[in-house]
Design an enzyme around this catalytic site. Sequence first.
Site, PDB file in Angstrom:
ATOM      1  N   GLU A 136       0.836  -1.182   0.000  1.00 51.13           N
ATOM      2  CA  GLU A 136       0.000   0.000   0.000  1.00 51.13           C
ATOM      3  C   GLU A 136       0.885   1.251   0.000  1.00 51.13           C
ATOM      4  O   GLU A 136       1.762   1.416   0.840  1.00 51.13           O
ATOM      5  CB  GLU A 136      -0.866  -0.025   1.274  1.00 51.13           C
ATOM      6  CG  GLU A 136      -1.641   1.236   1.511  1.00 51.13           C
ATOM      7  CD  GLU A 136      -2.037   1.386   2.990  1.00 51.13           C
ATOM      8  OE1 GLU A 136      -1.660   0.515   3.807  1.00 51.13           O
ATOM      9  OE2 GLU A 136      -2.691   2.375   3.305  1.00 51.13           O
ATOM     10  N   ASP A 166      -0.311  -1.564   6.355  1.00 56.35           N
ATOM     11  CA  ASP A 166      -0.100  -1.135   7.739  1.00 56.35           C
ATOM     12  C   ASP A 166      -1.006  -1.881   8.710  1.00 56.35           C
ATOM     13  O   ASP A 166      -2.063  -2.369   8.340  1.00 56.35           O
ATOM     14  CB  ASP A 166      -0.381   0.367   7.866  1.00 56.35           C
ATOM     15  CG  ASP A 166       0.748   1.179   7.247  1.00 56.35           C
ATOM     16  OD1 ASP A 166       1.882   0.657   7.198  1.00 56.35           O
ATOM     17  OD2 ASP A 166       0.488   2.311   6.808  1.00 56.35           O
ATOM     18  N   ASP A 168      -3.033  -0.817  10.755  1.00 53.06           N
ATOM     19  CA  ASP A 168      -4.070   0.087  11.273  1.00 53.06           C
ATOM     20  C   ASP A 168      -5.355  -0.096  10.471  1.00 53.06           C
ATOM     21  O   ASP A 168      -5.450  -0.995   9.636  1.00 53.06           O
ATOM     22  CB  ASP A 168      -3.584   1.543  11.231  1.00 53.06           C
ATOM     23  CG  ASP A 168      -3.270   1.975   9.795  1.00 53.06           C
ATOM     24  OD1 ASP A 168      -3.599   1.217   8.858  1.00 53.06           O
ATOM     25  OD2 ASP A 168      -2.692   3.056   9.626  1.00 53.06           O
ATOM     26  N   ASP A 206      -6.721   1.683   8.085  1.00 56.28           N
ATOM     27  CA  ASP A 206      -6.595   1.843   6.638  1.00 56.28           C
ATOM     28  C   ASP A 206      -5.965   0.603   6.016  1.00 56.28           C
ATOM     29  O   ASP A 206      -6.384   0.143   4.958  1.00 56.28           O
ATOM     30  CB  ASP A 206      -5.737   3.070   6.313  1.00 56.28           C
ATOM     31  CG  ASP A 206      -6.459   4.364   6.680  1.00 56.28           C
ATOM     32  OD1 ASP A 206      -7.705   4.315   6.810  1.00 56.28           O
ATOM     33  OD2 ASP A 206      -5.785   5.397   6.859  1.00 56.28           O
TER      34      ASP A 206
END
Length: 649
Positions: free
Chosen positions: A436, A509, A511, A513
């Site tokens: 990403e 990641d 998280d 997102d």
Amino acid sequence: MAENEILNSTAVDASNEYDASEIQVLEGLEAVRKRPGMYIGSTSESGLHHLVYEIVDNAIDEALAGYCDEITVTINPGDTITVTDNGRGIPVDIQAQTGLPALEVVYTVLHAGGKFGGGGYKVSGGLHGVGASVVNALSEWLTVQVHKNGEIYEMKFSRGNVTQKMTVVGKTDRTGTTVTFKPDGEMFDVTTYDYDTIHTRMQQQAFLNAGLKISTFDRREGREISDEMCYEGGIREYVAWLNQNKTPIHSEVIYMAGQKEDSSAEVALQYNDAYNEMIVSFANDVRTPEGGMHEEGFKRALTTVLNNYGRKIKMLKDDEKVSGEDCREGLTCVISVKLTEAQFEGQTKAKLGNSEIRTLVNNIVSEKLDTFLEENPQVGRMILDKALTANRAREAAKKARESIRRKTALGGAAMPDKLRDCNENNPELTEIYIVEGDSAGGSATQGRDSRFQAILPLWGKMLNVEKARADKVYGNDKLQPVITALGAGIGEEFDAAKLRYHKVIIMADADVDGAHIRTLLLTFFFRFMRPLIEQGYVYSAVPPLFKLTRGKTTRLAFSEEERDAISAELRGDNPNAKVDISRFKGLGEMNPHELWETTMDPERRTLRRITLDDAVRADEIFTILMGEKVEPRKAFIEENAQYAVNLDY
Ligand code: 1YM
């Protein structure tokens, strides 16, 4: 779908733990304890749950024979299991052949059960058919109570050995069987039961056996849950349930059933406004995820009936036709057949081989679906309209796909601009990191071992394929690079043999997102390249969360627990020592060297293989998370919020 298999951790298979010198004539239940995997598939979580299903299968056979209408399954504190039914009770009379009570034979002789019982077990399912004695052999202890003839008979075992002969322990005014067992910790990798797994399986069995009441209970501390399942509508209700988070295009579930000689078949179906098909099939209540003759018979009949009907009502011109796939777009269908000698084929014995069933299902559907359409022309037109729209979209998709193929065939310029390919050509040795963001992509490109690692950065907003039709997906500029780089095609044409990399690693990641990107990509793979997941090519990279430094020493932690443990370790005997802890905000923050060391170096990284335990459950979750309806998504997030906490720092 579960991200549950940590690579590089070697599973110890109990069956391999003895060498040739120890091989002896394996007798009876000893054989089961020596090679548990041969009898229950594995000694992992799935084998552990298999024990429950084996006992429940006996109760369900009793229900199929018409003597039992209530079954309960309880997870007790300490992860023991109790299964009860209100059938006739296992026979307790002395068997002439052995001089032992039938009950004892059922629980101590391998392959007793069905064969031993004789006539009663006309349509016994049992993919493995190994029964009660196997569960007994693999239990630290097991107790059976039989209510029969006004008496309560009890018998106890330990690891397959009798510890209490059959004894009358009381009086009763009912009949039935109760079995309680504790799986043997020496035999299984894990001994903790998952309520959801048991509940899902029991619900499936309740759908398949209309009118049978099955209740599940979790009585472990802090979890007390129970569910009561009884579906008078059988597989009709199953289809309605499968469609609950979707939007059906006709209100009534279409139901067809019939039988010939010893075989019977029933089919229930309903179309929804989504684009994917879901056919869930069973033979003798055993799932057949790879399909087989019953599915073939159904598909053939559906295509023929819809084409004939379309021509008859002039929605199709004489030379026009809709394909099988067109006819199945948005279809949710359950097929359940019962037959005396089911032949399960294929590598995982997940495919029904009996060809007479193809004819039976084909005949039932040809006849009854045609009648239904005649009687419900409005529904008929709606289904045909959907198939025609699917047909046009498929033509468009084909063009889009062909244009991708043409570009690929031109060589040279074919690969996406953003792809940083590796040097090695043998796909078995290569891997691709789908990353990403451009900055993480940059670090990964610099940090990788370019001999065998390729990097494909993704950027911008990615398409949610759950809300898009195939032609949009094929033409999408964010997904095209993925399709092209993997090189194996898409949709019906996907061919894993053409894959350019045998490890497809999603690196995002830790998280929200990152989780979102991961889910979007997985949804895409699940809907359009399912074999990629089924055959185990998809992985998720696991980046570290914390960096701890004391003086010149630097360590990494992948969880909060690990962070605390390492911090204590670095401090050692010196409570005042300063340990500097920083959190990685994202992959983009790591320098190439750090990224290599922590997340990409095959010697040191952790990868999670994405597995597909249950396509029905995966479909449900993807529909909820990515589909049109907001309410189920809200409910799902609220229910699962506790699990999301760790993601959302
Ligand atoms: C909680 C588990 O095992 N129920 C059960 C098992 C049997 C019968 C009834 C039964 C079968 C027959 C006749 C028959 C079994 N019997 C045998 C065997 N519940 C559970 N309920 N009477 C009762 O098949 O003829 C094996 S299983 F072999 F003894 F007949």
